[in-house]
Design a protein around this motif. Structure first.
Motif, PDB file in Angstrom:
ATOM      1  N   ASN A 117       0.847  -1.191   0.000  1.00  0.00           N
ATOM      2  CA  ASN A 117       0.000   0.000   0.000  1.00  0.00           C
ATOM      3  C   ASN A 117       0.884   1.244   0.000  1.00  0.00           C
ATOM      4  N   ILE A 118       0.511   2.238  -0.766  1.00  0.00           N
ATOM      5  CA  ILE A 118       1.311   3.451  -0.903  1.00  0.00           C
ATOM      6  C   ILE A 118       0.943   4.465   0.168  1.00  0.00           C
ATOM      7  N   LEU A 119       1.969   4.941   0.879  1.00  0.00           N
ATOM      8  CA  LEU A 119       1.848   5.954   1.914  1.00  0.00           C
ATOM      9  C   LEU A 119       2.744   7.127   1.525  1.00  0.00           C
ATOM     10  N   SER A 120       2.577   8.252   2.192  1.00  0.00           N
ATOM     11  CA  SER A 120       3.495   9.364   1.926  1.00  0.00           C
ATOM     12  C   SER A 120       3.717  10.203   3.168  1.00  0.00           C
ATOM     13  N   VAL A 121       4.829  10.922   3.133  1.00  0.00           N
ATOM     14  CA  VAL A 121       5.045  12.039   4.045  1.00  0.00           C
ATOM     15  C   VAL A 121       5.015  13.281   3.170  1.00  0.00           C
ATOM     16  N   LEU A 122       4.377  14.329   3.676  1.00  0.00           N
ATOM     17  CA  LEU A 122       4.297  15.549   2.871  1.00  0.00           C
ATOM     18  C   LEU A 122       4.380  16.779   3.736  1.00  0.00           C
ATOM     19  N   LYS A 123       4.879  17.826   3.119  1.00  0.00           N
ATOM     20  CA  LYS A 123       4.972  19.134   3.769  1.00  0.00           C
ATOM     21  C   LYS A 123       4.238  20.131   2.886  1.00  0.00           C
ATOM     22  N   ASN A 124       3.253  20.782   3.478  1.00  0.00           N
ATOM     23  CA  ASN A 124       2.541  21.844   2.768  1.00  0.00           C
ATOM     24  C   ASN A 124       3.350  23.132   2.852  1.00  0.00           C
TER      25      ASN A 124
END
Length: 125
Positions: A117-124
């Motif tokens: 399953n694809i997960l992410s970390v992100l910064k707005n």
């Protein structure tokens, strides 16, 4: 108008999933007898249910984790054995799509759980 809803996804194996989400990602996970209840930072829960070998991972990101410093988050997760996805022409050498500088959305880096399953970390911005 809307109130809290229900969200969930399937995995191949509950034991390896629980170990990954607790030991690698540092999240609280509880076995509820039918599957796992994943407690998200700042509230919210997701139900994780077993599908065994019939599990097919989604072709899209199922969970995004917002971080203050994406480079630090990527470094920390890599030190725990996570490999980040590389998308030609989109991600840099660390596996980060630098959307903020390009004014095309957040900075984001994708990785997979043990079931693909694809997960992410992100910064707005």
């Amino acid at each position: 108008m809307f109130k809290a809803g229900f969200s969930g996804f399937s995995v191949k194996n509950l034991e390896s999933t629980q170990k990954f989400y607790t030991e690698v990602l540092g999240l609280k996970v509880e076995d509820n007898g039918m599957g796992l209840q994943l407690h998200l930072p700042d509230g919210g829960t997701v139900f994780i249910y077993p599908k065994g070998e019939e599990h097919q991972p989604a072709s899209f990101t199922i969970l995004n984790f917002v971080v203050d410093d994406i480079d630090s988050a990527v470094d920390t997760l890599e030190s725990k054995g996570i490999t980040f996805e590389s998308y030609e022409g989109m991600t840099d050498e660390k596996g980060i799509a630098r959307g903020i500088a390009a004014k095309r959305g957040p900075d984001i880096a994708w990785f997979k759980d043990p079931s693909g399953n694809i997960l992410s970390v992100l910064k707005n911005a």
